[in-house]
Write a protein that holds these residues in place. Sequence first.
Motif, PDB file in Angstrom:
ATOM      1  N   ASN A   1      53.178  25.125  50.151  1.00 41.68           N
ATOM      2  CA  ASN A   1      53.244  26.510  49.384  1.00 41.68           C
ATOM      3  C   ASN A   1      54.204  26.412  48.335  1.00 41.68           C
ATOM      4  N   ALA A   2      53.924  26.319  46.906  1.00 37.32           N
ATOM      5  CA  ALA A   2      54.710  26.439  45.955  1.00 37.32           C
ATOM      6  C   ALA A   2      54.573  27.730  44.993  1.00 37.32           C
ATOM      7  N   GLY A   3      54.420  28.514  45.765  1.00 34.37           N
ATOM      8  CA  GLY A   3      54.088  29.969  45.331  1.00 34.37           C
ATOM      9  C   GLY A   3      55.209  31.027  45.078  1.00 34.37           C
ATOM     10  N   ALA A   4      54.928  32.393  45.045  1.00 38.57           N
ATOM     11  CA  ALA A   4      55.817  33.261  44.557  1.00 38.57           C
ATOM     12  C   ALA A   4      56.912  33.324  45.713  1.00 38.57           C
ATOM     13  N   ILE A   5      56.453  33.233  46.938  1.00 36.78           N
ATOM     14  CA  ILE A   5      57.415  33.452  48.235  1.00 36.78           C
ATOM     15  C   ILE A   5      58.238  32.147  48.288  1.00 36.78           C
ATOM     16  N   ALA A   6      58.001  31.148  47.580  1.00 32.75           N
ATOM     17  CA  ALA A   6      58.892  29.954  47.351  1.00 32.75           C
ATOM     18  C   ALA A   6      60.068  30.142  46.408  1.00 32.75           C
ATOM     19  N   THR A   7      59.703  31.280  45.872  1.00 28.73           N
ATOM     20  CA  THR A   7      60.692  30.980  44.465  1.00 28.73           C
ATOM     21  C   THR A   7      60.998  32.597  44.427  1.00 28.73           C
ATOM     22  N   ALA A   8      61.624  33.055  43.213  1.00 27.74           N
ATOM     23  CA  ALA A   8      61.836  34.413  43.044  1.00 27.74           C
ATOM     24  C   ALA A   8      60.446  35.393  42.729  1.00 27.74           C
ATOM     25  N   LYS A   9      59.549  34.627  41.850  1.00 27.19           N
ATOM     26  CA  LYS A   9      58.081  35.178  41.563  1.00 27.19           C
ATOM     27  C   LYS A   9      57.502  34.137  40.841  1.00 27.19           C
ATOM     28  N   TYR A  10      56.248  34.260  40.919  1.00 31.45           N
ATOM     29  CA  TYR A  10      55.032  33.418  40.418  1.00 31.45           C
ATOM     30  C   TYR A  10      55.160  32.243  41.015  1.00 31.45           C
ATOM     31  N   GLY A  11      56.111  31.507  41.572  1.00 31.59           N
ATOM     32  CA  GLY A  11      55.904  30.227  42.195  1.00 31.59           C
ATOM     33  C   GLY A  11      56.297  29.200  41.169  1.00 31.59           C
ATOM     34  N   THR A  12      55.691  27.764  41.486  1.00 35.21           N
ATOM     35  CA  THR A  12      55.760  26.883  40.599  1.00 35.21           C
ATOM     36  C   THR A  12      54.396  26.300  40.408  1.00 35.21           C
ATOM     37  N   ALA A  13      54.097  25.556  41.390  1.00 32.04           N
ATOM     38  CA  ALA A  13      52.595  25.041  41.276  1.00 32.04           C
ATOM     39  C   ALA A  13      51.507  26.013  41.349  1.00 32.04           C
ATOM     40  N   LEU A  14      51.988  27.154  41.897  1.00 31.80           N
ATOM     41  CA  LEU A  14      50.876  28.075  42.066  1.00 31.80           C
ATOM     42  C   LEU A  14      51.082  29.091  40.917  1.00 31.80           C
ATOM     43  N   ALA A  15      52.111  29.098  39.839  1.00 31.70           N
ATOM     44  CA  ALA A  15      52.365  29.876  38.998  1.00 31.70           C
ATOM     45  C   ALA A  15      51.226  29.957  37.796  1.00 31.70           C
ATOM     46  N   PRO A  16      50.697  28.714  37.630  1.00 30.79           N
ATOM     47  CA  PRO A  16      49.476  28.991  36.834  1.00 30.79           C
ATOM     48  C   PRO A  16      48.277  30.080  37.433  1.00 30.79           C
ATOM     49  N   PHE A  17      48.197  30.171  38.658  1.00 35.73           N
ATOM     50  CA  PHE A  17      47.196  31.083  39.019  1.00 35.73           C
ATOM     51  C   PHE A  17      47.652  32.437  38.635  1.00 35.73           C
ATOM     52  N   TYR A  18      48.668  32.761  38.636  1.00 30.95           N
ATOM     53  CA  TYR A  18      49.392  34.142  38.406  1.00 30.95           C
ATOM     54  C   TYR A  18      49.116  34.431  36.838  1.00 30.95           C
ATOM     55  N   LEU A  19      49.482  33.434  36.000  1.00 33.24           N
ATOM     56  CA  LEU A  19      49.283  33.471  34.759  1.00 33.24           C
ATOM     57  C   LEU A  19      47.698  33.630  34.295  1.00 33.24           C
ATOM     58  N   ALA A  20      47.081  32.826  34.753  1.00 30.94           N
ATOM     59  CA  ALA A  20      45.519  32.830  34.463  1.00 30.94           C
ATOM     60  C   ALA A  20      45.078  34.341  34.869  1.00 30.94           C
ATOM     61  N   LYS A  21      45.586  34.746  36.172  1.00 23.89           N
ATOM     62  CA  LYS A  21      45.083  36.375  36.304  1.00 23.89           C
ATOM     63  C   LYS A  21      45.473  37.357  35.384  1.00 23.89           C
ATOM     64  N   GLU A  22      46.596  37.131  34.788  1.00 29.98           N
ATOM     65  CA  GLU A  22      47.183  37.913  33.690  1.00 29.98           C
ATOM     66  C   GLU A  22      46.130  37.854  32.486  1.00 29.98           C
ATOM     67  N   LYS A  23      45.754  36.605  32.235  1.00 27.53           N
ATOM     68  CA  LYS A  23      45.139  36.401  31.186  1.00 27.53           C
ATOM     69  C   LYS A  23      43.568  36.502  31.076  1.00 27.53           C
ATOM     70  N   GLY A  24      43.285  37.002  32.220  1.00 30.00           N
ATOM     71  CA  GLY A  24      41.763  37.205  32.505  1.00 30.00           C
ATOM     72  C   GLY A  24      40.902  36.047  32.728  1.00 30.00           C
ATOM     73  N   LEU A  25      41.758  34.615  33.008  1.00 29.85           N
ATOM     74  CA  LEU A  25      41.193  33.513  33.119  1.00 29.85           C
ATOM     75  C   LEU A  25      40.791  33.238  34.622  1.00 29.85           C
ATOM     76  N   THR A  26      39.948  32.069  35.185  1.00 26.30           N
ATOM     77  CA  THR A  26      39.529  31.960  36.412  1.00 26.30           C
ATOM     78  C   THR A  26      39.826  30.443  36.989  1.00 26.30           C
ATOM     79  N   LEU A  27      40.842  30.490  37.708  1.00 28.29           N
ATOM     80  CA  LEU A  27      41.061  29.295  38.440  1.00 28.29           C
ATOM     81  C   LEU A  27      40.593  29.173  39.905  1.00 28.29           C
ATOM     82  N   LYS A  28      40.073  28.084  40.472  1.00 29.52           N
ATOM     83  CA  LYS A  28      39.783  28.116  41.639  1.00 29.52           C
ATOM     84  C   LYS A  28      40.927  27.147  42.413  1.00 29.52           C
ATOM     85  N   ALA A  29      40.978  27.046  43.707  1.00 31.69           N
ATOM     86  CA  ALA A  29      41.873  26.480  44.309  1.00 31.69           C
ATOM     87  C   ALA A  29      41.343  25.776  45.520  1.00 31.69           C
TER      88      ALA A  29
END
Length: 351
Positions: free
Chosen positions: A156-184
């Motif tokens: 898990n390199a997500g928001a809970i591994a950092t202050a917010k957003y994460g690192t490896a999972l950060a693109p998923f958060y930004l994709a959501k904000e921009k209305g894009l779809t990523l699958k994992a």
Amino acid sequence: MTIQSVEWKNDAIVILDQQQLPNEIIYEHLTTIEHVWESITYLKVRGAPAIGIVAAFGLALWARSKQSNHLELFLDEFEKQRDYLASSRPTAVNLFWAIDRIVKKVKRAQSVAEAKDLAVAEALAIQKEDVQTCRRIGENGLSLLKDGNTVMTICNAGAIATAKYGTALAPFYLAKEKGLTLKAFACETRPVLQGSRLTAWELQQLGVDVTLITDSMAAHTLKTKEINAVIVGADRIAANGDTANKIGTYGLALLAKAHDIPFYVAAPFSTIDLNTLTGDDIPIEERAAEEITHLQGKAIAPAATKVFNPAFDVTPSELITGIITEYGVVRGDYQTELTRLYSNEIETLQV
Ligand SMILES: CSC[C@H]1O[C@H](OP(=O)(O)O)[C@H](O)[C@@H]1O
């Protein structure tokens, strides 16, 4: 729901106890530096940036609690507390980066009172900076992907591994904000199961289509499913680009190479350690046998079974397509590029 790994609240530290996820969301108040040491050692707080943040607050907590007016004695003891927290886990360089940054700032104090204020302010600054750093990692990571892409990850390199957003999972958060779809596709990540317990949980909270696999399914999944990229976190990146990350990452990098799938490491600059020359120089934490021989307290191996339990492995730089940082995606000659990045960052800080 905004889940925060660590919070400084009324001169105490509040952590999300990640060992209780996904079954319970439990927040714990840490009121002594010993509690902070335990929270890191027993993975209640885990993930390189989050470890650095909670350790920084741990030094601030100790400073706030110390009754002293003798600055020299206070600073001597403060550095001993730094060494104590440094003994909690050896691999994630963010731990050492954060506590050394706090000590450097506090040593400028002209009084104990000022030292206490500087410790708290610098720890809060580290946490606040990490939010924007990880957001930028998300933006740079997303630039490598297309709407509808599928990404495999481990641990898990997500928001809970950092202050917010994460690192490896950060693109998923930004994709959501921009209305894009990523699958994992999330590897469960034996033995501590950060993938099944934390990444599957975190991405479901975000509304991401996430499929959980066992670590042993990674090869077949890369062969039979349309995986566009593998993106992983990091705990320490050596000067030549060799990267320590959760055990199993090296194998995933070999599999990605074998299937001609790009393999990216996502990490903040604070995870790059130019003092560590190659991956061979990265200390690899070995953890208790019980993590492997037991599952939720129940034995799944014969008593006294011999165990080898390295918590991390090292991916050689030649298997890494690019390192996604807050400054952009580093590729090619990592030694030269990471050194250049370091000099630019130092220049920025000195502005
Ligand atoms: C964003 S850093 C996450 C990094 O830390 C994890 O290790 P652990 O759960 O043992 O702290 C894993 O290596 C992740 O990639």
